[in-house]
Design a protein around this motif. Sequence first.
Motif, PDB file in Angstrom:
ATOM      1  N   SER A   2       0.861  -1.181   0.000  1.00 48.73           N
ATOM      2  CA  SER A   2       0.000   0.000   0.000  1.00 48.73           C
ATOM      3  C   SER A   2       0.897   1.231   0.000  1.00 48.73           C
ATOM      4  O   SER A   2       1.722   1.406   0.906  1.00 48.73           O
ATOM      5  CB  SER A   2      -0.902   0.003   1.240  1.00 48.73           C
ATOM      6  OG  SER A   2      -1.793  -1.079   1.217  1.00 48.73           O
ATOM      7  N   ARG A   3       0.738   2.088  -1.008  1.00 46.78           N
ATOM      8  CA  ARG A   3       1.551   3.297  -1.131  1.00 46.78           C
ATOM      9  C   ARG A   3       0.660   4.503  -0.895  1.00 46.78           C
ATOM     10  O   ARG A   3      -0.278   4.755  -1.652  1.00 46.78           O
ATOM     11  CB  ARG A   3       2.208   3.337  -2.510  1.00 46.78           C
ATOM     12  CG  ARG A   3       3.172   2.176  -2.743  1.00 46.78           C
ATOM     13  CD  ARG A   3       3.656   2.110  -4.181  1.00 46.78           C
ATOM     14  NE  ARG A   3       4.585   1.012  -4.369  1.00 46.78           N
ATOM     15  CZ  ARG A   3       4.237  -0.245  -4.584  1.00 46.78           C
ATOM     16  NH1 ARG A   3       2.954  -0.553  -4.644  1.00 46.78           N
ATOM     17  NH2 ARG A   3       5.140  -1.185  -4.744  1.00 46.78           N
ATOM     18  N   LEU A   4       0.982   5.265   0.142  1.00 47.25           N
ATOM     19  CA  LEU A   4       0.125   6.349   0.589  1.00 47.25           C
ATOM     20  C   LEU A   4       0.847   7.686   0.503  1.00 47.25           C
ATOM     21  O   LEU A   4       2.053   7.773   0.759  1.00 47.25           O
ATOM     22  CB  LEU A   4      -0.321   6.119   2.037  1.00 47.25           C
ATOM     23  CG  LEU A   4      -0.875   4.725   2.388  1.00 47.25           C
ATOM     24  CD1 LEU A   4      -1.109   4.626   3.892  1.00 47.25           C
ATOM     25  CD2 LEU A   4      -2.152   4.461   1.626  1.00 47.25           C
ATOM     26  N   THR A   5       0.115   8.719   0.173  1.00 45.97           N
ATOM     27  CA  THR A   5       0.582  10.097   0.274  1.00 45.97           C
ATOM     28  C   THR A   5      -0.411  10.827   1.165  1.00 45.97           C
ATOM     29  O   THR A   5      -1.610  10.860   0.866  1.00 45.97           O
ATOM     30  CB  THR A   5       0.659  10.769  -1.100  1.00 45.97           C
ATOM     31  OG1 THR A   5       1.582  10.044  -1.925  1.00 45.97           O
ATOM     32  CG2 THR A   5       1.145  12.207  -0.975  1.00 45.97           C
ATOM     33  N   ILE A   6       0.072  11.396   2.247  1.00 46.78           N
ATOM     34  CA  ILE A   6      -0.806  11.904   3.300  1.00 46.78           C
ATOM     35  C   ILE A   6      -0.515  13.374   3.581  1.00 46.78           C
ATOM     36  O   ILE A   6       0.647  13.779   3.699  1.00 46.78           O
ATOM     37  CB  ILE A   6      -0.617  11.079   4.591  1.00 46.78           C
ATOM     38  CG1 ILE A   6      -0.968   9.607   4.303  1.00 46.78           C
ATOM     39  CG2 ILE A   6      -1.463  11.623   5.733  1.00 46.78           C
ATOM     40  CD1 ILE A   6      -0.504   8.651   5.354  1.00 46.78           C
ATOM     41  N   ASP A   7      -1.567  14.160   3.687  1.00 50.01           N
ATOM     42  CA  ASP A   7      -1.460  15.572   4.042  1.00 50.01           C
ATOM     43  C   ASP A   7      -2.022  15.776   5.444  1.00 50.01           C
ATOM     44  O   ASP A   7      -3.070  15.218   5.788  1.00 50.01           O
ATOM     45  CB  ASP A   7      -2.263  16.432   3.066  1.00 50.01           C
ATOM     46  CG  ASP A   7      -1.721  16.343   1.643  1.00 50.01           C
ATOM     47  OD1 ASP A   7      -0.745  17.035   1.351  1.00 50.01           O
ATOM     48  OD2 ASP A   7      -2.296  15.575   0.850  1.00 50.01           O
ATOM     49  N   GLN A  18       3.158  17.208   3.836  1.00 47.70           N
ATOM     50  CA  GLN A  18       2.835  15.948   3.174  1.00 47.70           C
ATOM     51  C   GLN A  18       3.948  14.947   3.448  1.00 47.70           C
ATOM     52  O   GLN A  18       5.129  15.299   3.470  1.00 47.70           O
ATOM     53  CB  GLN A  18       2.698  16.179   1.669  1.00 47.70           C
ATOM     54  CG  GLN A  18       2.229  14.980   0.874  1.00 47.70           C
ATOM     55  CD  GLN A  18       2.051  15.336  -0.594  1.00 47.70           C
ATOM     56  OE1 GLN A  18       2.983  15.187  -1.395  1.00 47.70           O
ATOM     57  NE2 GLN A  18       0.865  15.824  -0.952  1.00 47.70           N
ATOM     58  N   PHE A  19       3.560  13.708   3.690  1.00 51.84           N
ATOM     59  CA  PHE A  19       4.562  12.663   3.783  1.00 51.84           C
ATOM     60  C   PHE A  19       4.075  11.432   3.032  1.00 51.84           C
ATOM     61  O   PHE A  19       2.885  11.278   2.741  1.00 51.84           O
ATOM     62  CB  PHE A  19       4.896  12.310   5.246  1.00 51.84           C
ATOM     63  CG  PHE A  19       3.800  11.601   6.006  1.00 51.84           C
ATOM     64  CD1 PHE A  19       3.756  10.209   6.076  1.00 51.84           C
ATOM     65  CD2 PHE A  19       2.831  12.317   6.688  1.00 51.84           C
ATOM     66  CE1 PHE A  19       2.760   9.552   6.781  1.00 51.84           C
ATOM     67  CE2 PHE A  19       1.832  11.672   7.412  1.00 51.84           C
ATOM     68  CZ  PHE A  19       1.796  10.275   7.460  1.00 51.84           C
ATOM     69  N   LYS A  20       5.012  10.575   2.698  1.00 49.49           N
ATOM     70  CA  LYS A  20       4.706   9.336   1.995  1.00 49.49           C
ATOM     71  C   LYS A  20       4.872   8.161   2.951  1.00 49.49           C
ATOM     72  O   LYS A  20       5.629   8.228   3.920  1.00 49.49           O
ATOM     73  CB  LYS A  20       5.622   9.175   0.783  1.00 49.49           C
ATOM     74  CG  LYS A  20       5.486  10.286  -0.252  1.00 49.49           C
ATOM     75  CD  LYS A  20       6.461  10.093  -1.399  1.00 49.49           C
ATOM     76  CE  LYS A  20       6.362  11.224  -2.411  1.00 49.49           C
ATOM     77  NZ  LYS A  20       7.342  11.053  -3.516  1.00 49.49           N
ATOM     78  N   ALA A  55      11.523  13.455   0.047  1.00 46.07           N
ATOM     79  CA  ALA A  55      10.993  12.199   0.564  1.00 46.07           C
ATOM     80  C   ALA A  55      10.919  11.153  -0.540  1.00 46.07           C
ATOM     81  O   ALA A  55      10.232  11.340  -1.536  1.00 46.07           O
ATOM     82  CB  ALA A  55       9.606  12.441   1.160  1.00 46.07           C
ATOM     83  N   GLU A  56      11.636  10.074  -0.365  1.00 47.79           N
ATOM     84  CA  GLU A  56      11.591   8.958  -1.298  1.00 47.79           C
ATOM     85  C   GLU A  56      12.036   7.698  -0.576  1.00 47.79           C
ATOM     86  O   GLU A  56      12.680   7.758   0.473  1.00 47.79           O
ATOM     87  CB  GLU A  56      12.487   9.207  -2.511  1.00 47.79           C
ATOM     88  CG  GLU A  56      13.954   9.403  -2.168  1.00 47.79           C
ATOM     89  CD  GLU A  56      14.806   9.627  -3.404  1.00 47.79           C
ATOM     90  OE1 GLU A  56      14.548   8.958  -4.409  1.00 47.79           O
ATOM     91  OE2 GLU A  56      15.719  10.465  -3.354  1.00 47.79           O
ATOM     92  N   ASN A  57      11.687   6.557  -1.137  1.00 49.05           N
ATOM     93  CA  ASN A  57      12.023   5.294  -0.503  1.00 49.05           C
ATOM     94  C   ASN A  57      13.266   4.689  -1.143  1.00 49.05           C
ATOM     95  O   ASN A  57      13.318   4.501  -2.350  1.00 49.05           O
ATOM     96  CB  ASN A  57      10.858   4.307  -0.628  1.00 49.05           C
ATOM     97  CG  ASN A  57      11.151   3.004   0.102  1.00 49.05           C
ATOM     98  OD1 ASN A  57      11.762   3.017   1.154  1.00 49.05           O
ATOM     99  ND2 ASN A  57      10.712   1.889  -0.462  1.00 49.05           N
ATOM    100  N   VAL A  72       8.018   5.229   6.593  1.00 47.51           N
ATOM    101  CA  VAL A  72       7.428   6.571   6.575  1.00 47.51           C
ATOM    102  C   VAL A  72       8.483   7.540   6.065  1.00 47.51           C
ATOM    103  O   VAL A  72       9.605   7.575   6.587  1.00 47.51           O
ATOM    104  CB  VAL A  72       6.954   6.988   7.982  1.00 47.51           C
ATOM    105  CG1 VAL A  72       6.439   8.425   7.972  1.00 47.51           C
ATOM    106  CG2 VAL A  72       5.870   6.035   8.475  1.00 47.51           C
ATOM    107  N   MET A  73       8.114   8.339   5.056  1.00 47.37           N
ATOM    108  CA  MET A  73       9.079   9.231   4.405  1.00 47.37           C
ATOM    109  C   MET A  73       8.611  10.678   4.487  1.00 47.37           C
ATOM    110  O   MET A  73       7.814  11.124   3.660  1.00 47.37           O
ATOM    111  CB  MET A  73       9.263   8.814   2.944  1.00 47.37           C
ATOM    112  CG  MET A  73       9.826   7.421   2.769  1.00 47.37           C
ATOM    113  SD  MET A  73       9.370   6.703   1.160  1.00 47.37           S
ATOM    114  CE  MET A  73       7.697   6.174   1.502  1.00 47.37           C
ATOM    115  N   PRO A  74       9.064  11.422   5.489  1.00 44.51           N
ATOM    116  CA  PRO A  74       8.695  12.836   5.581  1.00 44.51           C
ATOM    117  C   PRO A  74       9.621  13.705   4.749  1.00 44.51           C
ATOM    118  O   PRO A  74      10.668  13.245   4.261  1.00 44.51           O
ATOM    119  CB  PRO A  74       8.887  13.129   7.072  1.00 44.51           C
ATOM    120  CG  PRO A  74      10.013  12.220   7.465  1.00 44.51           C
ATOM    121  CD  PRO A  74       9.844  10.962   6.633  1.00 44.51           C
ATOM    122  N   ASN A  75       9.245  14.967   4.589  1.00 49.87           N
ATOM    123  CA  ASN A  75      10.103  15.962   3.934  1.00 49.87           C
ATOM    124  C   ASN A  75      10.594  16.939   4.987  1.00 49.87           C
ATOM    125  O   ASN A  75       9.808  17.663   5.594  1.00 49.87           O
ATOM    126  CB  ASN A  75       9.332  16.704   2.833  1.00 49.87           C
ATOM    127  CG  ASN A  75      10.259  17.517   1.942  1.00 49.87           C
ATOM    128  OD1 ASN A  75      11.257  18.063   2.403  1.00 49.87           O
ATOM    129  ND2 ASN A  75       9.937  17.594   0.667  1.00 49.87           N
TER     130      ASN A  75
END
Length: 261
Positions: A2-7, A18-20, A55-57, A72-75
């Motif tokens: 599951s790949r999520l982008t969250i605000d 935003q983080f991924k 932010a990247e994996n 979890v990948m924050p900026n």
Amino acid sequence: MSRLTIDFYSNALCRPVQFKMIVPNDFDDRWPPEQKRKGKRMKTIFLLHGYTGGAENFVPENLMSLYNFAVVMPNGENGFWIDGISTGHKFGTFLTEELVGYVRKTFGLAMTPDETYVMGFSMGGFGALRASLANPDVFGKAVALSPALIIHSIAHMKQDDPGEMANYEYYRECFGDLETVEKSRHNPEVLIEKLAAEGKKIPDLYIAIGLSDFLLDRNRDFHKWLSDHAIPHKYFESAGGHDPHFWDEWTKKIVPTLFED
């Protein structure tokens, strides 16, 4: 996967952020993946990018399935993952309080230090060390690949000094008073001494640096300091520079060891 982008709104940064996030919770029943931690609670790695990065994996997804952990990948922009002096620049608080709290509240993950790790490269490697040592009640393990251990290099920097990667104003914004930065809570050595004096557990530390990396001497100095103070840690050197090839190699080597328990 599951790949999520969250605000969500960050009070520390005074704006929406935003983080991924990647969660290994959906599989094809016809070809189920091998899972070494099947049936155990999912763990979480907070993954921190470097200076000028985003932010990247860079954790192989097959490892996420194999060892049952989310990423979890924050900026953190160019904020060194610490609280700067300007309003809206509390990148340390954003990471260690707001983001971890949001992931706990929303997903029920990263509930204890044993379930919560932090990992990064370059600026993010420094951030991983600093975040874990300042918050051992949050992060149980920290992985620092080519960490930008620059505290002693920027200490006593003057306004007209050109700087190695950035100017005086940048470093002062991130770290505060450069005359006293070596004695501040931004210095991993200070944080370790505080934990030791208080008799608190120091998070498990993993550090890897390339033999051609411009940060090699600074990492060797920190390794020596840790060894001289009898601080348990795992330190690795190998061929390579300050680049994604080295980080990819050592991510694949170190990540499996995080889950040996």
